[in-house]
Design an enzyme around this catalytic site. Structure first.
Site, mmCIF file in Angstrom:
data_model
loop_
_atom_site.group_PDB
_atom_site.id
_atom_site.type_symbol
_atom_site.label_atom_id
_atom_site.label_comp_id
_atom_site.label_asym_id
_atom_site.label_seq_id
_atom_site.Cartn_x
_atom_site.Cartn_y
_atom_site.Cartn_z
ATOM 1 C CB CYS B 202 38.895 30.013 -28.868
ATOM 2 S SG CYS B 202 40.708 29.382 -29.220
ATOM 3 C CG HIS B 206 35.573 34.513 -30.007
ATOM 4 N ND1 HIS B 206 35.186 35.620 -30.522
ATOM 5 C CD2 HIS B 206 37.051 34.339 -29.692
ATOM 6 C CE1 HIS B 206 36.221 36.472 -30.382
ATOM 7 N NE2 HIS B 206 37.315 35.624 -30.107
ATOM 8 N NE ARG B 245 42.023 39.180 -32.860
ATOM 9 C CZ ARG B 245 41.888 39.988 -32.211
ATOM 10 N NH1 ARG B 245 41.409 41.260 -32.743
ATOM 11 N NH2 ARG B 245 41.990 39.972 -30.900
ATOM 12 C CB CYS B 249 42.829 35.734 -29.603
ATOM 13 S SG CYS B 249 41.539 36.685 -30.201
#
Lengths: 112, 288
Positions: B202, B206, B245, B249
């Protein structure tokens, strides 16, 4: 594992000189680099001739002066060896692309 | 099949490595789990990286990173695309269940203005409880079938509850309970572990690359990344819950998504919300 179309294409071009052969690899390499289901390099890199590039990686240009063929193969195969923190997927190590496909992509990179 | 096998053993090696480190550090200098210090460092990373972005603005995801997109968004907010879902949520929230009770009976303060306290660690159960999970538990406790975690009904309920909490800063607590600390730590590990054929964590997108474009999309920063949930996405032509979400992802990056509200996703949400403490709830949000 050579794609039949690629094979036919390459066979046809084998009649020409070695230069022509490298070009056919480069054309196939470009397809692979731009195809979302395969290399999808455009997701992260601006590349001449490609639409909607991302910005996570540097623009791919003038690579010939910077790296030799083996170095480029190494980068595409597994960039985490050079930079463990890189965002770039290890295309060879994780079998996202085959060795032949990486070869073709590198032919293409050498034209940039 | 072969590729998949190699990839799985790579993950196994990685997880093994992490465990080995944990074990080693438990013997040597115990590496204390310190969420407060983590949150401070996490927030500092983003405020240092983006000195021009106002702290409260991180909740606006891609819009905090890109001036052009921000303008389009501000124009869109005149007629927000989540309005329909918000209205539906308000109505459903007030409609009694078959047994005459309502959602308000399941939550503190009748469910209003409490979004900023979720997820919380339930010391009785020994696990993290998210808002989406609490809503379905409320339904089941009152004899109703649970909603899908990735569909519109759940999104409209959380949209309404977020709306009544707008402006309230995230206030996630980690009780002094080793299980709560472990849940936080598990969420953190999930967030930073690379997975899937493309080898992304992740954090790759991000933390390392917020503000960068991935094809045409601008990546949201992990700081404040849940404050605007649920979101209306034009790309989806509809609403998305947090569960939706996370699953998206994972699958877009060719990783195997988990079950919505699995322990890992609950822990992940706990970690992400905790490190965004102090940032205001801004949901429901709208995204391109």
């Amino acid at each position: 594992m050579i794609h039949p179309a690629t094979f036919a294409f390459a066979a046809a071009l084998a009649l020409f000189a070695g230069v022509a052969q490298a070009q056919s690899g480069a054309a196939e390499g470009q397809n692979i680099a731009f195809d979302r289901g395969r290399g999808n390099c455009l997701t992260c890199h601006q590349i001449r001739g490609g639409d909607l590039p991302g910005t996570i990686g540097p623009e791919l240009k003038e690579l010939k002066g910077k790296y030799d063929r083996n170095e480029l193969i190494a980068i595409v195969t597994d960039e985490t060896r050079r930079n463990p923190l890189t965002a770039m997927p290890p295309f060879g190590r994780n079998r996202i692309l085959t060795e032949q496909e990486i070869d073709a992509v590198v032919d293409f990179l050498l034209t940039l | 099949m072969h590729a998949r096998h190699i990839f799985l053993s790579a993950i196994a090696a990685l997880v093994g490595g992490v465990l080995a480190c944990v074990a080693a550090s438990a013997i040597a200098a115990p590496d204390k789990i310190d969420p407060a210090a983590d949150a401070k460092a996490f927030q500092k990373y983003f405020t240092d990286k983006f000195p021009q972005v106002k702290f409260e603005d991180f909740v606006n995801g891609p819009y905090s990173m890109n001036e052009d997109m921000r303008k389009q968004w501000e124009e869109k907010e005149q007629f927000p695309p989540y309005e329909f879902s918000l209205e539906a949520g308000k109505e459903v929230f007030a409609t009694p269940f078959g047994n005459g009770k309502t959602y308000a009976d399941c939550f503190p303060n009748g469910g209003l203005g409490i979004r900023q306290n979720y997820p919380y660690f339930d010391e009785k159960e020994g696990k993290v409880v998210t808002l989406e999970l609490a809503l379905n538990r409320c339904r089941e406790a009152n004899g109703e079938a649970p909603y899908s975690y990735v569909d519109d009904e759940m999104a409209s309920l959380t949209a309404y509850m977020a709306f009544t909490s707008r402006g309230k800063p995230f206030d996630i607590k980690i009780p002094n309970d080793p299980r709560a600390l472990q849940a936080y730590e598990n969420g953190k590990r999930y967030f930073y572990t690379r997975r899937g054929q493309l080898n992304f964590s992740c954090a790759t997108c991000h933390v390392q690359s917020p503000g960068e474009r991935i094809r045409a999309e601008v990546l949201a920063p992990a700081l404040g990344i849940l404050n605007a949930m649920p979101i209306y996405r034009s790309e989806w032509s509809g609403m998305g819950t947090i569960s939706r979400r996370l699953v998206t992802c994972n699958s877009q990056t060719r990783a195997v998504p988990l079950e919505p509200q699995s322990d890992e996703y609950r822990d992940l949400e706990y970690f992400l919300s905790y490190v965004s403490n102090g940032l205001p709830i801004s949901g429901p949000g709208a995204r391109p």
